[in-house]
Design a protein around this motif. Structure first.
Motif, PDB file in Angstrom:
ATOM      1  N   VAL A 584       0.863  -1.185   0.000  1.00  0.00           N
ATOM      2  CA  VAL A 584       0.000   0.000   0.000  1.00  0.00           C
ATOM      3  C   VAL A 584       0.901   1.237   0.000  1.00  0.00           C
ATOM      4  O   VAL A 584       1.864   1.323   0.763  1.00  0.00           O
ATOM      5  N   SER A 585       0.557   2.175  -0.901  1.00  0.00           N
ATOM      6  CA  SER A 585       1.369   3.386  -1.008  1.00  0.00           C
ATOM      7  C   SER A 585       0.847   4.463  -0.083  1.00  0.00           C
ATOM      8  O   SER A 585      -0.363   4.628   0.075  1.00  0.00           O
ATOM      9  N   ILE A 586       1.781   5.198   0.480  1.00  0.00           N
ATOM     10  CA  ILE A 586       1.403   6.336   1.315  1.00  0.00           C
ATOM     11  C   ILE A 586       2.152   7.566   0.793  1.00  0.00           C
ATOM     12  O   ILE A 586       3.326   7.479   0.430  1.00  0.00           O
ATOM     13  N   ASN A 587       1.448   8.703   0.701  1.00  0.00           N
ATOM     14  CA  ASN A 587       2.075   9.932   0.193  1.00  0.00           C
ATOM     15  C   ASN A 587       2.873  10.606   1.303  1.00  0.00           C
ATOM     16  O   ASN A 587       2.364  10.841   2.394  1.00  0.00           O
ATOM     17  N   ILE A 588       4.105  10.872   1.008  1.00  0.00           N
ATOM     18  CA  ILE A 588       4.987  11.515   2.001  1.00  0.00           C
ATOM     19  C   ILE A 588       5.246  12.948   1.540  1.00  0.00           C
ATOM     20  O   ILE A 588       5.692  13.164   0.411  1.00  0.00           O
ATOM     21  N   SER A 589       4.935  13.903   2.408  1.00  0.00           N
ATOM     22  CA  SER A 589       5.164  15.296   1.986  1.00  0.00           C
ATOM     23  C   SER A 589       6.611  15.709   2.264  1.00  0.00           C
ATOM     24  O   SER A 589       7.338  15.056   3.013  1.00  0.00           O
ATOM     25  N   GLN A 590       6.971  16.804   1.637  1.00  0.00           N
ATOM     26  CA  GLN A 590       8.369  17.281   1.708  1.00  0.00           C
ATOM     27  C   GLN A 590       8.858  17.404   3.158  1.00  0.00           C
ATOM     28  O   GLN A 590       9.927  16.913   3.498  1.00  0.00           O
ATOM     29  N   ILE A 616       4.821  -1.458   2.646  1.00  0.00           N
ATOM     30  CA  ILE A 616       4.535  -0.014   2.582  1.00  0.00           C
ATOM     31  C   ILE A 616       5.413   0.606   1.499  1.00  0.00           C
ATOM     32  O   ILE A 616       6.633   0.437   1.490  1.00  0.00           O
ATOM     33  N   LYS A 617       4.732   1.331   0.589  1.00  0.00           N
ATOM     34  CA  LYS A 617       5.481   2.009  -0.477  1.00  0.00           C
ATOM     35  C   LYS A 617       5.377   3.513  -0.207  1.00  0.00           C
ATOM     36  O   LYS A 617       4.285   4.030  -0.006  1.00  0.00           O
ATOM     37  N   LEU A 618       6.528   4.169  -0.162  1.00  0.00           N
ATOM     38  CA  LEU A 618       6.525   5.610   0.143  1.00  0.00           C
ATOM     39  C   LEU A 618       6.504   6.387  -1.170  1.00  0.00           C
ATOM     40  O   LEU A 618       7.401   6.217  -2.004  1.00  0.00           O
ATOM     41  N   GLU A 619       5.467   7.218  -1.360  1.00  0.00           N
ATOM     42  CA  GLU A 619       5.400   8.019  -2.586  1.00  0.00           C
ATOM     43  C   GLU A 619       5.964   9.408  -2.303  1.00  0.00           C
ATOM     44  O   GLU A 619       5.440  10.142  -1.472  1.00  0.00           O
ATOM     45  N   GLY A 643      13.629  -1.640   4.770  1.00  0.00           N
ATOM     46  CA  GLY A 643      12.642  -2.488   4.101  1.00  0.00           C
ATOM     47  C   GLY A 643      11.600  -1.747   3.281  1.00  0.00           C
ATOM     48  O   GLY A 643      10.866  -2.347   2.499  1.00  0.00           O
ATOM     49  N   PHE A 644      11.476  -0.433   3.435  1.00  0.00           N
ATOM     50  CA  PHE A 644      10.430   0.299   2.713  1.00  0.00           C
ATOM     51  C   PHE A 644      10.734   0.370   1.222  1.00  0.00           C
ATOM     52  O   PHE A 644      11.889   0.281   0.800  1.00  0.00           O
ATOM     53  N   LEU A 645       9.654   0.550   0.423  1.00  0.00           N
ATOM     54  CA  LEU A 645       9.808   0.702  -1.025  1.00  0.00           C
ATOM     55  C   LEU A 645       9.579   2.171  -1.371  1.00  0.00           C
ATOM     56  O   LEU A 645       8.915   2.889  -0.624  1.00  0.00           O
ATOM     57  N   PHE A 646      10.112   2.582  -2.513  1.00  0.00           N
ATOM     58  CA  PHE A 646       9.920   3.972  -2.934  1.00  0.00           C
ATOM     59  C   PHE A 646       9.277   4.067  -4.308  1.00  0.00           C
ATOM     60  O   PHE A 646       9.599   3.293  -5.204  1.00  0.00           O
ATOM     61  N   SER A 647       8.373   5.048  -4.427  1.00  0.00           N
ATOM     62  CA  SER A 647       7.760   5.315  -5.721  1.00  0.00           C
ATOM     63  C   SER A 647       7.882   6.812  -5.979  1.00  0.00           C
ATOM     64  O   SER A 647       7.767   7.611  -5.051  1.00  0.00           O
ATOM     65  N   ILE A 648       8.150   7.171  -7.236  1.00  0.00           N
ATOM     66  CA  ILE A 648       8.214   8.611  -7.533  1.00  0.00           C
ATOM     67  C   ILE A 648       6.914   9.038  -8.179  1.00  0.00           C
ATOM     68  O   ILE A 648       6.547   8.590  -9.272  1.00  0.00           O
ATOM     69  N   ASP A 649       6.208   9.903  -7.449  1.00  0.00           N
ATOM     70  CA  ASP A 649       4.872  10.357  -7.814  1.00  0.00           C
ATOM     71  C   ASP A 649       4.959  11.512  -8.811  1.00  0.00           C
ATOM     72  O   ASP A 649       5.976  12.204  -8.866  1.00  0.00           O
ATOM     73  N   VAL A 666      14.890   3.755  -6.307  1.00  0.00           N
ATOM     74  CA  VAL A 666      13.424   3.647  -6.252  1.00  0.00           C
ATOM     75  C   VAL A 666      12.961   2.367  -6.942  1.00  0.00           C
ATOM     76  O   VAL A 666      13.684   1.738  -7.708  1.00  0.00           O
ATOM     77  N   LYS A 667      11.680   2.026  -6.649  1.00  0.00           N
ATOM     78  CA  LYS A 667      11.129   0.799  -7.214  1.00  0.00           C
ATOM     79  C   LYS A 667      10.183   1.109  -8.350  1.00  0.00           C
ATOM     80  O   LYS A 667       9.972   0.310  -9.250  1.00  0.00           O
ATOM     81  N   GLU A 668       9.614   2.338  -8.313  1.00  0.00           N
ATOM     82  CA  GLU A 668       8.466   2.591  -9.196  1.00  0.00           C
ATOM     83  C   GLU A 668       8.410   4.054  -9.617  1.00  0.00           C
ATOM     84  O   GLU A 668       8.780   4.946  -8.865  1.00  0.00           O
ATOM     85  N   LEU A 669       7.911   4.274 -10.854  1.00  0.00           N
ATOM     86  CA  LEU A 669       7.632   5.638 -11.315  1.00  0.00           C
ATOM     87  C   LEU A 669       6.139   5.733 -11.572  1.00  0.00           C
ATOM     88  O   LEU A 669       5.555   4.807 -12.145  1.00  0.00           O
ATOM     89  N   LYS A 670       5.525   6.849 -11.157  1.00  0.00           N
ATOM     90  CA  LYS A 670       4.105   7.028 -11.479  1.00  0.00           C
ATOM     91  C   LYS A 670       3.982   8.166 -12.485  1.00  0.00           C
ATOM     92  O   LYS A 670       4.333   9.307 -12.189  1.00  0.00           O
ATOM     93  N   ILE A 671       3.481   7.828 -13.690  1.00  0.00           N
ATOM     94  CA  ILE A 671       3.320   8.865 -14.715  1.00  0.00           C
ATOM     95  C   ILE A 671       2.201   9.799 -14.269  1.00  0.00           C
ATOM     96  O   ILE A 671       1.105   9.344 -13.931  1.00  0.00           O
ATOM     97  N   ASP A 672       2.469  11.080 -14.272  1.00  0.00           N
ATOM     98  CA  ASP A 672       1.489  12.038 -13.776  1.00  0.00           C
ATOM     99  C   ASP A 672       0.194  11.986 -14.601  1.00  0.00           C
ATOM    100  O   ASP A 672       0.217  11.792 -15.814  1.00  0.00           O
ATOM    101  N   LYS A 673      -0.910  12.238 -13.889  1.00  0.00           N
ATOM    102  CA  LYS A 673      -2.232  12.175 -14.533  1.00  0.00           C
ATOM    103  C   LYS A 673      -2.330  13.116 -15.737  1.00  0.00           C
ATOM    104  O   LYS A 673      -2.990  12.802 -16.733  1.00  0.00           O
ATOM    105  N   SER A 674      -1.650  14.263 -15.668  1.00  0.00           N
ATOM    106  CA  SER A 674      -1.783  15.228 -16.765  1.00  0.00           C
ATOM    107  C   SER A 674      -1.328  14.632 -18.107  1.00  0.00           C
ATOM    108  O   SER A 674      -1.868  14.983 -19.149  1.00  0.00           O
ATOM    109  N   PHE A 675      -0.376  13.714 -18.089  1.00  0.00           N
ATOM    110  CA  PHE A 675       0.069  13.096 -19.353  1.00  0.00           C
ATOM    111  C   PHE A 675      -0.909  12.012 -19.808  1.00  0.00           C
ATOM    112  O   PHE A 675      -1.132  11.831 -20.998  1.00  0.00           O
ATOM    113  N   ILE A 676      -1.453  11.298 -18.791  1.00  0.00           N
ATOM    114  CA  ILE A 676      -2.430  10.245 -19.136  1.00  0.00           C
ATOM    115  C   ILE A 676      -3.657  10.914 -19.777  1.00  0.00           C
ATOM    116  O   ILE A 676      -4.221  10.416 -20.749  1.00  0.00           O
TER     117      ILE A 676
END
Ligand code: C2E
Ligand code: CA
Ligand code: CA
Length: 750
Positions: A584-590, A616-619, A643-649, A666-676
């Motif tokens: 499960v991903s959780i959004n981490i703020s700056q 836990i995946k940290l976005e 042990g945590f995973l990282f995703s770039i939001d 990092v483990k994952e890239l998330k393509i921003d919604k604006s491009f989708i």
């Protein structure tokens, strides 16, 4: 010429030449020449005179047997075409033979004088130097009219030649004497100059060796007992000072221009500020002309500098509190405005005025008031960052200039409000004067400085106006100049209070949105916070996350979300519908990411629920990667090790530092919604998505598309080889119970 005569001639020649060689005075040599020719020439009445030319005049050098009165009367005669024999010779530069003075037109003006002294004929020959310059004339007089024989003329030419040697030699000698005299004079002048000069003058070699020292001796640089000459700046001065001097020498010699500069040296007397001048000095050592030097003048300007600093202090600082005064503040404000215009960020000016200061002054006198002001200036200084300015504007007014309070109005106004609160906190403690203690408060006016309103002159006025608004509210408060801002801020403050209340009454929870792969398997979910407001209903994250972040409330919200994540995972596990690969991903703020506490906070929750970090995946957003790369990598590595995973939001929207991407674990890239959103109808959208997918593949990262809303998007992304998708098409974010149901309904029986 008869042998007798020749013998005589030779012996005279010897006598004359040896006199010349020995440097016998000129007049003596020339007299000898005159006497010699008189003795050798045939006629006993022959009289010789030698004149030298100076400018346009003739002067007697020798005429041993002509009456001195005649000589002195003719001395200084101006040359011309009809000036006796010699004047005419000098004028025409050729021999003039006058057989009879009485009848010669050339002698018209001088014949009476000549006849009076028994001179009847005169033959004059010019004397030239080896360079063919006219040096003088050589004359032979007789007491009867007479013309010269060929032999006479030969003889004359002999003696003219000697005269030329004697005159030329004497000229050279005089020139050398003059040169020496001039040299001596300038040497004396130079010595006198260096004695009165207050400066230190050095000659330094290219290698930094003190070659000569003049002026105020070495006292400025060394103990007077030691000698500078022959020592190197590198041995005498600190490494930095020596380097500075070597740099100047290098620059002076390479540019050949005089350098003027200020520098400070640490010498035995202390730190001295010098004004220095350096100029290239070539051919200083005649024996090694290629060796280069500089002449270096050093003037001790320490006293002047100190005075300047004093003047500056008086002009720009408040003597009571030592804070910058209004003038200095104005300067800083102008500079700040310029930088804001360039950088397009936001600054602020806070105008403070004490509410009840007059009472203290009136009841206890000014010195008590002064004590309060000094104490207050200390308390305020402790709040202000080094780059900001606290100034005393006069009386009980203070001004604070904040260079940077944010990138947008919202951030800026919140930041100012926080500073205003801190300022007011500085008044909580009473001010003690003697045995008495006073409660003091202040009114604050705030004016934001952005690239639009930036006019230094107005900003002070605006902040002052805003300060009066605070006074009208009864003091002890702060107000913004811009009324719209004021309202906005009031709303934000309200929101902040409401968030605090809502946390206490448990109104926040996490919603979950699933992520599926292209086979339709549910591979994970993203947790998104929601606020279940009793009056306003369900509030989306964007409306309160920025405020929570700025007011330092984000950590509490994060813990709520993580708490819900843990409960959900445990439920799904209990239902046996997930395995260990489900995360499960959780959004981490700056601000959270920057906190050294992050790992501790995360573990304190997941440990309670016995959840492993791998689930836990940290976005974090792409823009968070670009701030402090070293710190970011360190922080990520530590969390990954745990042990945590990282995703770039929101990937693709930041200042993508592709170059570093491979460095981030990092483990994952998330393509921003604006491009989708644009993937179907813009080549740009398509290309960006395609590029990110290829990039992910090449770096061995999983690529997730977010905000997938239509089947067309889904199909295209599937074709493009995306790893996973998230979006309303699959499911909207759901509360825990809703999600659990959705998950079990959408999981193939295992
Ligand atoms: P985000 O991380 O980019 O989250 C995705 C946002 O897109 C979510 O909005 C989600 O509801 C929305 N979304 C998902 N699929 C679709 C779709 O198909 N169409 C449309 N139009 N929207 C879709 P949400 O929940 O309002 O969150 C907004 C942002 O607030 C998030 O953007 C994230 O940056 C932040 N946020 C949400 N929850 C948290 C949290 O717990 N902590 C922190 N620090 N930030 C959070
Ligand atoms: Ca996210
Ligand atoms: Ca996102």
């Amino acid at each position: 010429m008869g042998t007798d005569r020749l013998k005589k001639l030779l012996s005279h020649q010897q006598g004359i030449l040896s006199k010349i060689a020995l440097g016998v005075p000129l007049s003596e040599v020339l007299t000898e020449i005159c006497s010699s020719i008189e003795q050798i020439i045939d006629d006993e009445s022959a009289r010789c005179s030698i004149l030298s030319v100076k400018g346009q005049q003739l002067f007697h050098c020798a005429a041993p047997n002509i009456h001195p009165e005649y000589c002195s009367l003719l001395n200084g005669v101006y040359i011309g075409p009809k000036v006796g024999s010699c004047g005419t010779t000098a004028f025409s530069k050729s021999r003039t033979i006058v057989e009879n003075i009485e009848t010669s037109p050339l002698w018209e003006d001088f014949k009476d004088l000549a006849l009076k002294f028994g001179l009847k004929s005169c033959w004059s020959t010019p004397i030239f130097s080896t360079q063919a310059d006219l040096l003088g004339t050589f004359a032979i007089y007789h007491s009867t009219p007479k013309s010269p024989s060929k032999q006479d003329l030969e003889l004359i030419d002999f003696f003219v030649h000697f005269s030329s040697i004697a005159l030329e030699k004497s000229n050279e000698f005089n020139k050398a004497k003059q040169l020496l005299a001039n040299l001596q004079q300038s040497n004396e002048k130079f010595k006198a100059f260096t004695k009165v000069m207050p400066d230190l003058i050095l000659i330094l070699s290219e290698e930094g060796i003190y070659t000569d020292v003049y002026g105020t001796s070495n006292e400025l640089l060394l103990d007077s007992s030691k000698d500078l000459i022959g020592q190197s700046v590198k041995d005498l001065l600190s490494q930095d000072d020596a380097q500075m001097i070597m740099d100047v020498i290098k620059k002076t010699l390479s540019t050949n221009e005089t350098q003027i500069f200020e520098y400070e040296l640490a010498v035995p007397k202390g730190n001295i500020v010098f004004e220095g001048r350096a100029a290239a000095l070539d051919h200083y050592h005649p024996n090694s002309p290629t060796k280069r030097h500089v002449v270096w003048m050093a003037r001790d300007i320490s006293i002047k500098k100190k005075a300047e600093q004093e003047v500056h202090k008086l002009a720009f600082y408040d003597p009571l509190t030592n804070l910058p005064n209004r003038r200095m503040l104005s300067d800083k404000l102008s500079t700040c405005v310029e930088s804001i215009k360039r950088n397009k960020n936001i600054g602020a000016l806070l105008f403070l005025d004490l509410d009840n200061f007059k009472r203290i002054n009136d009841s206890l006198g000014h010195s008590a008031g002064d004590e309060v002001l000094v104490e207050l200036s200390k308390r305020l200084s402790a709040i202000i960052k080094g780059s900001d300015t606290l100034a005393r504007a006069g009386g009980d007014e203070f001004i604070i200039l904040l260079k940077h309070v944010g990138e947008n109005t919202q951030q800026a106004s919140i930041e100012c409000k926080i500073v205003a609160k801190e300022i007011q906190r500085a008044f909580h403690d009473k001010f003690e004067v003697g045995n008495l203690a006073f409660q003091v408060s202040c009114s604050i006016g705030i004016c934001l400085i952005d690239s639009v309103n930036a006019q230094a002159g107005n900003i002070l006025k605006f902040a002052d106006t805003a300060m009066y608004r605070s006074k009208n509210k009864g003091g002890n408060s702060s107000s913004f100049y811009d009324p719209a801002l004021q309202t906005l801020l009031e709303k934000q403050t309200e929101l902040e209070t409401d968030i605090v209340r809502a946390i206490a009454s448990d109104e926040f929870c996490a919603y979950f949105q699933p992520q599926v792969n292209t086979y339709g398997d549910v591979i994970g979910a993203e947790a998104l916070i929601r606020w279940n407001h009793p009056q306003k209903g369900l509030i989306a994250a964007n409306e309160f996350i920025p405020i929570a972040e700025q007011y330092g409330l984000i950590q509490k919200l994060q813990n709520i979300v993580l708490h819900d994540i843990c409960i959900l995972i445990n439920e799904l596990k209990a239902d046996n519908i997930i395995d260990d690969s489900f995360s499960v991903s959780i959004n981490i703020s700056q601000s959270q990411f920057n906190s050294s506490n992050l790992k501790g906070e995360l573990f304190s929750t997941i440990n309670k629920f016995d959840i492993r970090a791998q689930q836990i995946k940290l976005e974090i957003t792409e823009s968070m990667l670009s701030s402090d790369i070293d710190y970011t990598i360190r922080q990520m590595k530590e969390l990954i090790a745990a042990g945590f995973l990282f995703s770039i939001d929101d990937f693709g929207t930041g200042y993508s530092c592709l170059a570093y991407l491979s460095a981030f674990p990092v483990k994952e890239l998330k393509i921003d919604k604006s491009f989708i959103d644009k993937i179907l109808d813009s080549t740009v959208g398509f290309n960006i998505a395609q590029t990110i997918i290829s990039l992910g593949k090449s770096l061995n990262l999983e690529v997730v598309a977010e905000g997938v809303e239509t089947t067309e998007q889904y199909d295209l992304l599937k074709k493009m080889n995306i790893d996973a998708m998230q979006g309303y098409l699959i499911a909207r974010p759901m509360d825990k119970e809703g999600y659990a149901k959705w998950h079990s309904a959408n999981t193939n029986a295992q």
